[in-house]
Design a protein around this motif. Structure first.
Motif, PDB file in Angstrom:
ATOM      1  N   CYS A  44      12.859  12.934  86.127  1.00 47.53           N
ATOM      2  CA  CYS A  44      12.183  13.355  87.350  1.00 47.53           C
ATOM      3  C   CYS A  44      10.862  12.601  87.482  1.00 47.53           C
ATOM      4  CB  CYS A  44      11.941  14.852  87.292  1.00 47.53           C
ATOM      5  SG  CYS A  44      10.957  15.468  88.652  1.00 47.53           S
ATOM      6  N   HIS A  46       8.391  13.456  89.386  1.00 49.00           N
ATOM      7  CA  HIS A  46       7.275  14.376  89.578  1.00 49.00           C
ATOM      8  C   HIS A  46       6.685  14.809  88.238  1.00 49.00           C
ATOM      9  CE1 HIS A  46       4.937  16.811  92.213  1.00 49.00           C
ATOM     10  NE2 HIS A  46       5.262  17.932  91.577  1.00 49.00           N
ATOM     11  N   CYS A  47       7.560  15.135  87.275  1.00 54.18           N
ATOM     12  CA  CYS A  47       7.098  15.651  85.987  1.00 54.18           C
ATOM     13  C   CYS A  47       7.394  14.677  84.859  1.00 54.18           C
ATOM     14  CB  CYS A  47       7.784  16.980  85.701  1.00 54.18           C
ATOM     15  SG  CYS A  47       9.570  16.864  85.667  1.00 54.18           S
ATOM     16  N   CYS A  62       8.617  22.484  87.002  1.00 46.60           N
ATOM     17  CA  CYS A  62       8.518  21.493  88.065  1.00 46.60           C
ATOM     18  C   CYS A  62       9.300  21.957  89.284  1.00 46.60           C
ATOM     19  CB  CYS A  62       9.068  20.163  87.555  1.00 46.60           C
ATOM     20  SG  CYS A  62       9.128  18.900  88.805  1.00 46.60           S
ATOM     21  N   ARG A  64      10.095  20.091  91.836  1.00 38.18           N
ATOM     22  CA  ARG A  64      10.970  19.033  92.340  1.00 38.18           C
ATOM     23  C   ARG A  64      12.337  19.112  91.683  1.00 38.18           C
ATOM     24  NH1 ARG A  64       9.340  14.070  94.543  1.00 38.18           N
ATOM     25  NH2 ARG A  64       7.423  14.901  95.345  1.00 38.18           N
ATOM     26  N   CYS A  65      12.362  19.282  90.360  1.00 38.78           N
ATOM     27  CA  CYS A  65      13.641  19.268  89.642  1.00 38.78           C
ATOM     28  C   CYS A  65      14.000  20.662  89.138  1.00 38.78           C
ATOM     29  CB  CYS A  65      13.557  18.296  88.470  1.00 38.78           C
ATOM     30  SG  CYS A  65      12.276  18.737  87.287  1.00 38.78           S
TER      31      CYS A  65
END
Ligand SMILES: [Zn+2]
Length: 90
Positions: A44, A46-47, A62, A64-65
């Motif tokens: 991911c 984002h993280c 997170c 996003r995921c």
């Protein structure tokens, strides 16, 4: 009557740059497809694959995921999308 491909290799001349470029592109596309097929998930963004990210001084899953730390590759999404549209068409 000589076969063009055989005569080209028989002369020992180097491949045409255009042919080499086409081969390189084909190899690259093949590799990308293989990678998408074998590894549909990427870390991911984002993280960075940890599944959590920092909100202030706390760690949160997170968003996003959803804490999995991975995301589906764009290519895989396109692959799934083409497959699903194919099945709905039938
Ligand atoms: Zn994430």
């Amino acid at each position: 009557m000589p076969i063009p491909l055989l005569t080209a290799t028989a002369t020992g001349g180097p491949l045409d740059p255009a042919q080499l470029a086409a081969l390189a592109v084909l190899a690259f596309l093949g590799w990308r497809l293989l990678a998408i097929w074998l590894f549909p998930y990427a870390p991911c963004r984002h993280c960075r694959g940890t599944g959590k990210h920092r909100a202030g001084k706390y760690w949160r899953p997170c968003s996003r995921c959803k804490g999995t730390g991975r995301r589906i590759r764009l290519g895989r999404r396109v692959w799934d999308w083409t497959r699903t549209t194919d099945t709905t068409r039938r």
